[in-house]
Design a protein around this motif. Structure first.
Motif, mmCIF file in Angstrom:
data_model
loop_
_atom_site.group_PDB
_atom_site.id
_atom_site.type_symbol
_atom_site.label_atom_id
_atom_site.label_comp_id
_atom_site.label_asym_id
_atom_site.label_seq_id
_atom_site.Cartn_x
_atom_site.Cartn_y
_atom_site.Cartn_z
ATOM 1 N N VAL A 114 0.858 -1.006 0.125
ATOM 2 C CA VAL A 114 -0.174 -0.042 -0.016
ATOM 3 C C VAL A 114 1.073 1.235 0.043
ATOM 4 O O VAL A 114 1.908 1.298 0.869
ATOM 5 C CB VAL A 114 -1.085 -0.037 1.230
ATOM 6 N N ALA A 115 0.838 1.981 -0.966
ATOM 7 C CA ALA A 115 1.824 2.850 -1.483
ATOM 8 C C ALA A 115 2.123 3.880 -0.024
ATOM 9 O O ALA A 115 3.289 4.080 0.231
ATOM 10 C CB ALA A 115 1.402 3.876 -2.462
ATOM 11 N N HIS A 116 1.054 4.553 0.581
ATOM 12 C CA HIS A 116 1.345 5.676 1.329
ATOM 13 C C HIS A 116 1.710 4.891 2.844
ATOM 14 O O HIS A 116 2.678 5.610 3.397
ATOM 15 C CB HIS A 116 0.319 6.522 1.646
ATOM 16 N N TRP A 117 1.421 3.661 3.005
ATOM 17 C CA TRP A 117 1.986 3.121 4.117
ATOM 18 C C TRP A 117 3.449 2.770 4.003
ATOM 19 O O TRP A 117 4.297 3.062 4.882
ATOM 20 C CB TRP A 117 1.243 1.765 4.332
ATOM 21 N N ALA A 118 3.872 2.258 2.513
ATOM 22 C CA ALA A 118 5.159 2.210 2.424
ATOM 23 C C ALA A 118 6.088 3.271 2.550
ATOM 24 O O ALA A 118 7.229 3.383 2.727
ATOM 25 C CB ALA A 118 5.330 1.717 0.883
ATOM 26 N N TRP A 119 5.573 4.431 2.083
ATOM 27 C CA TRP A 119 6.257 5.727 2.302
ATOM 28 C C TRP A 119 6.547 5.973 3.687
ATOM 29 O O TRP A 119 7.921 6.393 4.019
ATOM 30 C CB TRP A 119 5.568 7.108 1.834
ATOM 31 N N HIS A 120 5.742 5.676 4.439
ATOM 32 C CA HIS A 120 6.209 5.862 6.008
ATOM 33 C C HIS A 120 7.438 4.958 6.462
ATOM 34 O O HIS A 120 8.292 5.309 7.364
ATOM 35 C CB HIS A 120 4.909 5.638 7.007
ATOM 36 N N GLN A 121 7.141 3.494 5.813
ATOM 37 C CA GLN A 121 8.135 2.596 6.097
ATOM 38 C C GLN A 121 9.740 3.234 5.560
ATOM 39 O O GLN A 121 10.661 2.623 6.106
ATOM 40 C CB GLN A 121 7.930 1.138 5.743
ATOM 41 N N LEU A 122 9.458 3.970 4.453
ATOM 42 C CA LEU A 122 10.762 4.421 3.847
ATOM 43 C C LEU A 122 11.483 5.476 5.140
ATOM 44 O O LEU A 122 12.707 5.636 5.001
ATOM 45 C CB LEU A 122 10.700 4.994 2.573
ATOM 46 N N ILE A 123 10.512 6.101 5.491
ATOM 47 C CA ILE A 123 11.072 7.141 6.616
ATOM 48 C C ILE A 123 11.569 6.478 7.712
ATOM 49 O O ILE A 123 12.592 7.014 8.244
ATOM 50 C CB ILE A 123 9.819 8.071 6.721
ATOM 51 N N GLU A 124 11.012 5.304 8.030
ATOM 52 C CA GLU A 124 11.509 4.622 9.238
ATOM 53 C C GLU A 124 12.900 3.979 9.031
ATOM 54 O O GLU A 124 13.816 4.184 9.872
ATOM 55 C CB GLU A 124 10.417 3.348 9.659
ATOM 56 N N ARG A 125 13.055 3.452 7.872
ATOM 57 C CA ARG A 125 14.553 3.198 7.452
ATOM 58 C C ARG A 125 15.459 4.238 7.384
ATOM 59 O O ARG A 125 16.681 3.988 8.005
ATOM 60 C CB ARG A 125 14.610 2.539 6.148
ATOM 61 N N TYR A 126 14.961 5.447 6.896
ATOM 62 C CA TYR A 126 15.851 6.426 6.996
ATOM 63 C C TYR A 126 16.186 7.007 8.394
ATOM 64 O O TYR A 126 17.409 7.543 8.572
ATOM 65 C CB TYR A 126 15.338 7.907 6.093
ATOM 66 N N ILE A 127 15.282 6.972 9.221
ATOM 67 C CA ILE A 127 15.419 7.374 10.547
ATOM 68 C C ILE A 127 16.582 6.231 10.939
ATOM 69 O O ILE A 127 17.691 6.778 11.885
ATOM 70 C CB ILE A 127 14.450 7.255 11.395
ATOM 71 N N GLU A 128 16.506 5.223 10.765
ATOM 72 C CA GLU A 128 17.326 4.183 11.479
ATOM 73 C C GLU A 128 18.756 4.389 10.918
ATOM 74 O O GLU A 128 19.930 4.355 11.483
ATOM 75 C CB GLU A 128 16.919 2.529 11.240
ATOM 76 N N TRP A 129 18.980 4.569 9.344
ATOM 77 C CA TRP A 129 20.022 4.600 8.649
ATOM 78 C C TRP A 129 20.733 5.974 9.173
ATOM 79 O O TRP A 129 21.948 6.021 9.356
ATOM 80 C CB TRP A 129 19.827 4.888 7.414
ATOM 81 N N SER A 130 20.238 6.892 9.567
ATOM 82 C CA SER A 130 20.721 7.997 10.007
ATOM 83 C C SER A 130 21.271 8.002 11.512
ATOM 84 O O SER A 130 22.037 9.113 12.020
ATOM 85 C CB SER A 130 19.709 9.371 10.129
ATOM 86 N N GLY A 131 21.131 6.971 12.197
ATOM 87 C CA GLY A 131 21.661 6.478 13.286
ATOM 88 C C GLY A 131 20.969 7.232 14.877
ATOM 89 O O GLY A 131 21.591 7.055 15.946
#
Length: 296
Positions: free
Chosen positions: A117-134
């Motif tokens: 589901v596209a807009h749910w996946a967008w939020h998960q991409l933000i989650e990954r960016y938060i983690e990647w940023s440390g």
């Protein structure tokens, strides 16, 4: 004697449902300092009246970010319903990293990790960016808000006992916004407990026909469910001038709910007591709590 530094918490989306209620849960906590992010001085007045500090922060104006984030230790990120949430979140997180923010609580959306589901996946991409940023982080993934049945998109969802929705007979998982805000408040206040966690928040799964039955029993007047075509939603969004890159995704997910092609649409979870020490709100509780609003 050592001076104890009290952590400073910034609440974005402070005038919205989740942000406002999160602030209410944190107000009595003397171990933190609250700051509400607002877009204009006029919106600061209500917080100032309660003794809550404010800063001007506009997701779309990056020149406001670093000033707003100065000395902030923890942040609740709540974005709006546009595709710009991706760009806005990245810019804010980049600036939060530069400002020295340590813990990020992100309000995401429904869905399993493999959601398409596209807009749910967008939020998960933000989650990954938060983690990647440390950052230390807590990801919140609420299911459908119960409050949507009170109003959705600025309109009443129930008129004279008739419930309208766009999902045919689908069973959805639901959560009270109050419960989401309570978890957000705890994650902000105690990152040492809630850091590194992804909390899926959904505690009652029912169909709209079942909801109508509960309302009839509790309110004491007849309620009925009349499903609407997702095409009606799409046209309403176009007519209202809504941001269609986002609302087109919402239209698509209504269709998928109706067709029964969203895996885990009715997933519910048993984590709320472990997180809060309390029981989550179920539909019976919610209808009782808002009985006067449902009456007609």
């Amino acid at each position: 004697m050592l001076n104890k530094t009290i952590p400073k918490i910034l609440i974005t989306g402070a005038t919205g449902q989740v942000g406002r209620k999160t602030i209410n849960f944190l107000l009595s906590n003397k171990e933190i300092e609250l700051v509400a992010a607002v877009r204009s001085p006029e919106k600061a007045a209500a917080f100032t009246a309660k003794g809550i500090a404010t800063v001007i922060l506009d997701f779309d104006d990056e020149s406001t970010h670093l000033t707003a984030l100065k000395d902030i230790d923890r942040i609740l990120i709540v974005t709006g319903y546009t595709v710009d949430m991706l760009r806005q979140s990245k810019a804010l997180l980049d600036n939060a990293k530069e400002a020295g923010v340590k813990h990020v609580v992100h309000l995401g959306a429904c869905g399993r990790d493999d959601t398409t589901v596209a807009h749910w996946a967008w939020h998960q991409l933000i989650e990954r960016y938060i983690e990647w940023s440390g950052f230390s982080y807590t990801h919140l993934r609420p299911e459908t808000f119960m409050q949507n049945v009170l109003s959705y998109g600025g309109k009443r969802a129930i008129e004279n006992g008739v419930i309208h929705a766009y999902v045919e007979g689908a069973r959805l998982s639901w959560v009270d916004v109050d419960d989401v805000a309570q978890v957000a408040a705890l994650a902000l206040a105690y990152p040492e407990v809630h850091g590194g966690q992804t909390y899926r928040l959904g505690y009652d799964a029912i169909t709209f026909d079942e909801m109508a039955g509960l309302m009839t029993s509790i309110v004491g007047k007849p309620f009925y469910y009349e499903p609407l075509s997702p095409e009606i939603f799409l046209q309403q969004m176009k007519d209202s001038g809504a941001e269609m890159a986002y609302m087109g995704c919402v239209y698509d997910h209504w269709k998928r709910y109706a067709a029964g092609t969203i895996p885990g649409a009715d997933d519910t979870f048993d984590n709320f007591f472990d997180i809060t020490g309390k029981q989550p709100v179920k539909w019976i509780d919610f209808i009782e709590k808002h009985k006067a609003e449902f009456d007609y």
